[in-house]
Design an enzyme around this catalytic site. Structure first.
Site, PDB file in Angstrom:
ATOM      1  N   PRO A 187       4.491  54.699  47.373  1.00 26.30           N
ATOM      2  CA  PRO A 187       5.043  54.386  46.384  1.00 26.30           C
ATOM      3  C   PRO A 187       5.762  55.455  45.378  1.00 26.30           C
ATOM      4  O   PRO A 187       6.478  55.431  44.696  1.00 26.30           O
ATOM      5  CB  PRO A 187       4.700  52.996  45.937  1.00 26.30           C
ATOM      6  CG  PRO A 187       3.351  52.808  47.110  1.00 26.30           C
ATOM      7  CD  PRO A 187       3.026  54.027  47.562  1.00 26.30           C
ATOM      8  N   SER A 188       4.809  56.117  45.344  1.00 29.38           N
ATOM      9  CA  SER A 188       4.590  57.065  43.495  1.00 29.38           C
ATOM     10  C   SER A 188       5.975  58.105  43.746  1.00 29.38           C
ATOM     11  O   SER A 188       5.834  59.156  45.049  1.00 29.38           O
ATOM     12  CB  SER A 188       3.472  57.971  43.446  1.00 29.38           C
ATOM     13  OG  SER A 188       3.780  59.355  43.199  1.00 29.38           O
ATOM     14  N   PRO A 189       6.945  57.363  42.956  1.00 26.01           N
ATOM     15  CA  PRO A 189       8.430  59.285  43.178  1.00 26.01           C
ATOM     16  C   PRO A 189       7.915  60.120  42.928  1.00 26.01           C
ATOM     17  O   PRO A 189       8.591  60.627  44.402  1.00 26.01           O
ATOM     18  CB  PRO A 189       8.728  58.824  41.804  1.00 26.01           C
ATOM     19  CG  PRO A 189       8.496  57.145  41.534  1.00 26.01           C
ATOM     20  CD  PRO A 189       7.421  56.618  41.887  1.00 26.01           C
TER      21      PRO A 189
END
Length: 244
Positions: free
Chosen positions: A32-34
């Protein structure tokens, strides 16, 4: 050229463009980390395979001694390419294009165009994405109330991006570059969080243009769906905060 000759030719070509590299780069990441998502999207564009290793920061895996020994900042994404250890996603983007790109399209060698690409990357790192994290992440991770002052600083930054994009199809060149890729992940996350983009005409038009450009590279799976996952985490924390 018969099939065997073709395979050998392609193999030699791959060796040439990769500098003779035979090992697979390792990417330590969290889906999920941009910043991690920008690396995965670029890898898809370059046809590059990573050895993927998930690091669960919620369980403190980034603080394990072996990871800290590799990256004292213990942040994600972190990449290890034959002993070259890099962190900070924008530095990784630049390196990957230089090391594995078949052309300079994504990171132009023209010094004036590259200067604009670098400036946009730094704008994303130090201003736009920084203000996104300042506003949303304290609520998401520790349940802090939203700060309207930080929201104002965030919308100010989006306004600056809108001004940058006026009269442009892309942020730095006349085509898509890694500056657009990094900014795309940030702005798409703002969209998923529910930030109103209607006042920013140029940002909205650029965003749709970038989404279309990235559609063939698993954009929905690698970025859009994960942006919504992060947004759902934020909304769940907001609901818990409102109930307490």
């Amino acid at each position: 050229m018969n099939q065997t000759e073709h395979i050998v030719t392609e193999f030699v070509y791959c060796l040439i463009i990769s500098g003779g590299k035979m090992t697979t780069p390792v990417l330590y990441y969290l889906p999920p980390s941009p910043p991690c998502r920008s690396i995965l999207l670029l890898a898809k564009m370059l046809g590059l395979d990573f050895e993927l290793k998930i690091v669960n920061i919620l369980e403190g895996e980034q603080l394990k001694p072996d990871f800290v020994a590799m990256n004292p900042q213990h942040c994600l994404p972190t990449m290890n390419d034959e002993g070259l250890v890099l962190w900070e996603s924008r530095a990784i983007l630049s390196y990957l294009v230089a090391a594995y790109g078949k052309s300079d399209e994504l990171y132009p060698t023209d010094i004036r165009v590259r200067a604009l690409v670098d400036q946009r990357l730094q704008f994303d790192l130090g201003t736009l994405y920084q203000r996104l994290t300042d506003y949303y992440f304290p609520t998401m991770f520790i349940g802090a109330p939203l700060d309207e002052g930080k929201r104002a600083r965030l919308t100010e930054a989006v306004g600056w991006l809108n001004a940058i994009l006026e009269g442009r199809e892309f942020s730095a060149a006349d085509h898509f570059t890694i500056a657009d890729l990094s900014l795309l992940v940030t702005v798409s996350q703002l969209e998923a969080f529910g930030l109103e983009l209607k006042p920013y005409k140029h940002v909205r038009q650029w965003l749709e243009r970038c989404k279309d450009h990235m559609a063939p590279y698993d954009y929905e799976e690698l970025n859009a769906s994960k942006a919504m996952l992060l947004a759902d985490m934020f909304k769940a924390k907001m609901n818990l905060t409102a109930e307490s």
